[in-house]
Structure formats: C-alpha cells, structure tokens
Motif scaffolding. Structure first.
Motif, PDB file in Angstrom:
ATOM      1  N   ALA A   1      45.466  40.981  38.841  1.00 38.29           N
ATOM      2  CA  ALA A   1      43.952  41.268  39.302  1.00 38.29           C
ATOM      3  C   ALA A   1      43.791  40.795  40.863  1.00 38.29           C
ATOM      4  CB  ALA A   1      42.996  40.438  38.526  1.00 38.29           C
ATOM      5  N   LEU A   2      44.541  39.635  41.032  1.00 39.67           N
ATOM      6  CA  LEU A   2      44.197  39.145  42.500  1.00 39.67           C
ATOM      7  C   LEU A   2      44.759  40.194  43.350  1.00 39.67           C
ATOM      8  CD1 LEU A   2      44.674  35.319  41.969  1.00 39.67           C
ATOM      9  CD2 LEU A   2      42.658  36.818  42.525  1.00 39.67           C
ATOM     10  N   ALA A   3      45.815  41.057  42.953  1.00 41.55           N
ATOM     11  CA  ALA A   3      46.467  41.830  43.894  1.00 41.55           C
ATOM     12  C   ALA A   3      45.624  42.995  44.284  1.00 41.55           C
ATOM     13  CB  ALA A   3      47.826  42.384  43.251  1.00 41.55           C
ATOM     14  N   GLU A   4      44.658  43.203  43.454  1.00 47.45           N
ATOM     15  CA  GLU A   4      43.839  44.461  43.820  1.00 47.45           C
ATOM     16  C   GLU A   4      42.413  43.913  44.264  1.00 47.45           C
ATOM     17  OE1 GLU A   4      43.138  46.496  39.981  1.00 47.45           O
ATOM     18  OE2 GLU A   4      44.933  46.716  39.623  1.00 47.45           O
ATOM     19  N   LEU A   5      42.222  42.613  44.495  1.00 44.51           N
ATOM     20  CA  LEU A   5      41.056  42.115  45.294  1.00 44.51           C
ATOM     21  C   LEU A   5      41.492  41.456  46.512  1.00 44.51           C
ATOM     22  CD1 LEU A   5      39.737  39.956  41.838  1.00 44.51           C
ATOM     23  CD2 LEU A   5      38.605  42.211  42.960  1.00 44.51           C
ATOM     24  N   SER A   6      40.787  41.909  47.559  1.00 45.86           N
ATOM     25  CA  SER A   6      40.912  41.494  48.821  1.00 45.86           C
ATOM     26  C   SER A   6      40.426  40.255  49.200  1.00 45.86           C
ATOM     27  CB  SER A   6      40.452  42.749  49.979  1.00 45.86           C
ATOM     28  OG  SER A   6      40.590  42.254  51.229  1.00 45.86           O
ATOM     29  N   GLY A   7      41.088  39.275  49.723  1.00 46.98           N
ATOM     30  CA  GLY A   7      40.516  37.857  49.963  1.00 46.98           C
ATOM     31  C   GLY A   7      40.322  36.884  48.933  1.00 46.98           C
ATOM     32  N   TRP A   8      40.522  37.337  47.574  1.00 51.22           N
ATOM     33  CA  TRP A   8      40.361  36.465  46.518  1.00 51.22           C
ATOM     34  C   TRP A   8      41.916  35.577  46.257  1.00 51.22           C
ATOM     35  CZ3 TRP A   8      35.776  35.317  44.220  1.00 51.22           C
ATOM     36  CH2 TRP A   8      34.859  36.261  44.554  1.00 51.22           C
ATOM     37  N   GLU A   9      41.683  34.330  46.049  1.00 50.75           N
ATOM     38  CA  GLU A   9      42.938  33.699  45.638  1.00 50.75           C
ATOM     39  C   GLU A   9      42.667  32.763  44.218  1.00 50.75           C
ATOM     40  OE1 GLU A   9      42.880  30.026  48.595  1.00 50.75           O
ATOM     41  OE2 GLU A   9      43.658  31.737  49.296  1.00 50.75           O
ATOM     42  N   ARG A  10      43.582  32.425  43.438  1.00 48.09           N
ATOM     43  CA  ARG A  10      43.339  31.462  42.534  1.00 48.09           C
ATOM     44  C   ARG A  10      43.545  30.121  43.034  1.00 48.09           C
ATOM     45  NH1 ARG A  10      46.845  31.979  36.877  1.00 48.09           N
ATOM     46  NH2 ARG A  10      45.453  30.456  35.772  1.00 48.09           N
ATOM     47  N   ASP A  11      42.529  29.279  42.506  1.00 44.20           N
ATOM     48  CA  ASP A  11      42.293  27.767  42.637  1.00 44.20           C
ATOM     49  C   ASP A  11      42.126  27.248  41.234  1.00 44.20           C
ATOM     50  OD1 ASP A  11      42.259  25.342  43.537  1.00 44.20           O
ATOM     51  OD2 ASP A  11      40.074  25.594  44.456  1.00 44.20           O
ATOM     52  N   GLY A  12      43.508  26.827  40.673  1.00 42.29           N
ATOM     53  CA  GLY A  12      43.194  26.285  39.330  1.00 42.29           C
ATOM     54  C   GLY A  12      42.929  27.155  38.401  1.00 42.29           C
ATOM     55  N   ASP A  13      41.604  27.023  37.689  1.00 43.66           N
ATOM     56  CA  ASP A  13      40.993  27.770  36.699  1.00 43.66           C
ATOM     57  C   ASP A  13      39.942  28.743  37.101  1.00 43.66           C
ATOM     58  OD1 ASP A  13      42.788  26.713  34.672  1.00 43.66           O
ATOM     59  OD2 ASP A  13      41.414  25.340  33.823  1.00 43.66           O
ATOM     60  N   ALA A  14      39.988  29.011  38.469  1.00 38.67           N
ATOM     61  CA  ALA A  14      38.918  29.865  39.133  1.00 38.67           C
ATOM     62  C   ALA A  14      39.762  30.620  40.160  1.00 38.67           C
ATOM     63  CB  ALA A  14      37.863  29.009  39.803  1.00 38.67           C
ATOM     64  N   ILE A  15      38.833  31.722  40.618  1.00 39.22           N
ATOM     65  CA  ILE A  15      39.289  32.551  41.427  1.00 39.22           C
ATOM     66  C   ILE A  15      38.171  32.442  42.653  1.00 39.22           C
ATOM     67  CG2 ILE A  15      40.685  34.243  40.207  1.00 39.22           C
ATOM     68  CD1 ILE A  15      38.390  36.300  40.408  1.00 39.22           C
ATOM     69  N   VAL A  16      38.634  32.410  43.698  1.00 40.26           N
ATOM     70  CA  VAL A  16      37.781  32.191  44.888  1.00 40.26           C
ATOM     71  C   VAL A  16      37.744  32.958  46.144  1.00 40.26           C
ATOM     72  CG1 VAL A  16      37.618  29.524  44.369  1.00 40.26           C
ATOM     73  CG2 VAL A  16      39.434  30.333  45.927  1.00 40.26           C
TER      74      VAL A  16
END
Length: 94
Positions: free
Chosen positions: A12-27
């Motif tokens: 999912a993150l590969a398709e979302l620009s600027g988002w990254e994983r931070d523990g149990d969240a995406i930011v």
C-alpha cells in the motif's frame, strides 16, 4: 476489520506518495506556505474523515501538518487507513 500484515502495508505504501510506516500507523508530514493554508487543509481532511467515519490524528505547528492513521479498534493499520490516506492525498491536490 482486520489488521494488514507487513507485506500488505508495504504494498500500500508503495502506491501512496509521501506516506511511511511508523509502528502501527502510517504517517505523512505536509508543509504549507502559511498557517492559514495548513488549517484550510485540516478542515478539508475533517470533511473527508467524517464522510469515511474514520478519523486521523492531526498535529499542526504553524505551516506543518502531520497526519497519522491507525485503526485503534484493531491495534494497527487496516484497509480503512489506506483508503483514507488515498482520500487525503486527493485533498492535498486541491
């Protein structure tokens, strides 16, 4: 609704620009030209979040906004978070 596994989150993150994983969240952190622009963005996000009945954690310092998405009821990242991230990306483009 169930938590996404690590691979699904990465996909999912590969398709979302600027988002990254931070523990149990995406930011995602966004910067705007002015404080008013940042607040206007937050208001647009509020409309999208209400429509989705899924609410992000929002932090604002002057022209910077951090958006954090997690599904507290399942303790991690779900499809709802990914869907809301996509919707928020649409708000950024406005």
């Amino acid at each position: 609704m169930s938590r996404l596994d690590g691979r699904a989150v990465d996909d999912a993150l590969a398709e979302l620009s600027g988002w990254e994983r931070d523990g149990d969240a995406i930011v995602r952190e966004l910067r705007f030209e002015t404080f008013r622009d940042a607040i206007a963005f937050i208001v647009r996000v509020a409309d999208v979040a209400e429509a989705a009945d899924h609410h992000p954690e929002l932090a604002n310092v002057y022209s910077k906004v951090e958006v954090r998405l997690t599904s507290h009821d399942v303790g991690g990242i779900t499809d709802r978070d990914v869907s809301l991230a996509r919707a928020i990306d649409g708000v950024v483009a406005v």
